[in-house]
Design an enzyme around this catalytic site. Sequence first.
Site, PDB file in Angstrom:
ATOM      1  CE1 TYR A   1      -3.854   4.484  -1.566  1.00 46.76           C
ATOM      2  CE2 TYR A   1      -2.295   5.988  -2.163  1.00 46.76           C
ATOM      3  CZ  TYR A   1      -3.753   5.773  -1.548  1.00 46.76           C
ATOM      4  OH  TYR A   1      -4.431   6.370  -1.616  1.00 46.76           O
ATOM      5  CE  LYS A  36       2.707  10.851  -3.307  1.00 46.04           C
ATOM      6  NZ  LYS A  36       2.411   8.987  -3.422  1.00 46.04           N
ATOM      7  CG  ASP A  91       0.674   4.840  -9.426  1.00 48.90           C
ATOM      8  OD1 ASP A  91       1.187   6.009  -9.655  1.00 48.90           O
ATOM      9  OD2 ASP A  91       0.085   4.196  -8.643  1.00 48.90           O
TER      10      ASP A  91
HETATM   11  C1  PLP Z   1       0.837   8.938  -3.699  1.00 48.72           C
HETATM   12  C2  PLP Z   1       0.573   7.913  -4.566  1.00 48.72           C
HETATM   13  C3  PLP Z   1      -0.796   7.745  -5.177  1.00 48.72           C
HETATM   14  C4  PLP Z   1      -1.767   8.786  -5.001  1.00 48.72           C
HETATM   15  O1  PLP Z   1      -1.736  10.018  -5.101  1.00 48.72           O
HETATM   16  P1  PLP Z   1      -2.332  11.292  -4.519  1.00 48.72           P
HETATM   17  O2  PLP Z   1      -1.996  12.467  -5.008  1.00 48.72           O
HETATM   18  O3  PLP Z   1      -2.139  11.142  -2.830  1.00 48.72           O
HETATM   19  O4  PLP Z   1      -4.009  10.907  -4.809  1.00 48.72           O
HETATM   20  C5  PLP Z   1      -0.881   6.941  -6.428  1.00 48.72           C
HETATM   21  N1  PLP Z   1       0.004   6.113  -6.719  1.00 48.72           N
HETATM   22  C6  PLP Z   1       1.091   6.057  -5.943  1.00 48.72           C
HETATM   23  C7  PLP Z   1       2.203   5.249  -6.470  1.00 48.72           C
HETATM   24  C8  PLP Z   1       1.416   6.906  -4.904  1.00 48.72           C
HETATM   25  O5  PLP Z   1       2.641   6.670  -4.448  1.00 48.72           O
END
Ligand code: PLP
Length: 426
Positions: A142, A265, A237
């Site tokens: 994601y 995060k 990511d």
């Molecule tokens: C949570 C998450 C996102 C999105 O971050 P948001 O702050 O919710 O937009 C993108 N990539 C990964 C791997 C994530 O866990």
Amino acid sequence: MSISQELYFKSSQLIPGGVNSPVRAWTAVGGGPLFIARGQGSKIYDVDGKEYIDYVLSWGPLILGHAYKQVVEGIKKQLEKGLSYGAPTEQELILAELIREAMPSMEMVRLVNSGTEAIMTALRIARAYTGRKKILKFEGCYHGHSDSLLARAGSGLATLGIPGCPGVPEEVASLTLTIPYNDLNTLKEIINVHGDDIAAAIVEPVAGNMGVVIPEKEFLPELRRLTQDKGILLIFDEVITGFRFTWGGWQNVVGISPDLTCLGKIIGGGLPIGALGGKRDIMSLLAPLGPVYQAGTLSGNPVATCAGLITLQILRERKDIYTSLADFTGTLCREIEQIFTHRGLAIRINHMGSMFTIFFTEEKVRDFASAARSDVKRYAQFFQEMIRQGIYPPPSQFEAWFTSIAHTADDLEKTIAACRRAVDLI
Ligand SMILES: *Cc1c(COP(=O)(O)O)cnc(C)c1O
């Protein structure tokens, strides 16, 4: 009717699905969500006054637990000085310096407001830098909810993306190629065929959004080698993995230098933030230095920056945090595994540092397809029994459990005892 149920009913009339982010609605496990009144340390308390040991931790940011004293005190001081200026501050510089120190591949850093935003911008830069249009991603990873990344794979072999979500134009989705995680053969094939058109490959270096899936030994090194050979930018990511396993990201653990890295995060300590960074010549494309536009009214917000800064400073000072988190989580996973095995119930636990997933399946989980074969009904039953006993696991089979430094030996014991009872009942 509980207060949570009442609030959920009312919210559902006004807020689509009653929630401001879909998984919060507990659709996958049923029953409707708990409304939370407060959090402290490893616990959250719902509006009906019940206490839960929290293994969701706001989906990852709260590695120090809820309402960590130093973070809260720091923010309070900042609040007195104002909430937002729309002008640069020294704290943004200090946070960017800390990030670069931890992840030297991030030679230049820009702060944004969410992980989604960081990734959206990283793709734009990658396309501008390479002059190419296509994006390569891995099924089950994601990367936020921007249009390009909601495309889903067709079945079987890598195919051109078909829209995984109404509202994403086919033309946009067709630029996203999706292939299975940990699948080097398909990766080689797709790079052979489409390599010259691919601007960037984006990957969760440890996947956390199909449940935890660990990269196999050669997966990331080969991905780095193959992308480099074809002039494809590699985007890590690290929104979840950044500062989750070590002072830095998974790139530090495996010694791989991506071209661009996205964070979120943990670096916001529980407040909205995101960051992207990478090689100087690539990042120099960003406005106002370069022609690629990106902006944000609240970017580098002083309160969010302050929470992130204090969190990272604590993680830097106390690197032993990561060993104790991994020990705690390792013990928890071993105990849970034993309980299930003893009952003759097949599960697979994928564990890394302070995150793990209990997959309700017999087979090894190494990609989205194997994760998806889990018994989600059984998971839902397990979840409900755990909730009844005051343990708050992720409300979906395909999410990670997180632990924090606030989790205690007593929490561990209670969780194991609850798991034993839950397993007897499912
Ligand atoms: C949570 C998450 C996102 C999105 O971050 P948001 O702050 O919710 O937009 C993108 N990539 C990964 C791997 C994530 O866990």
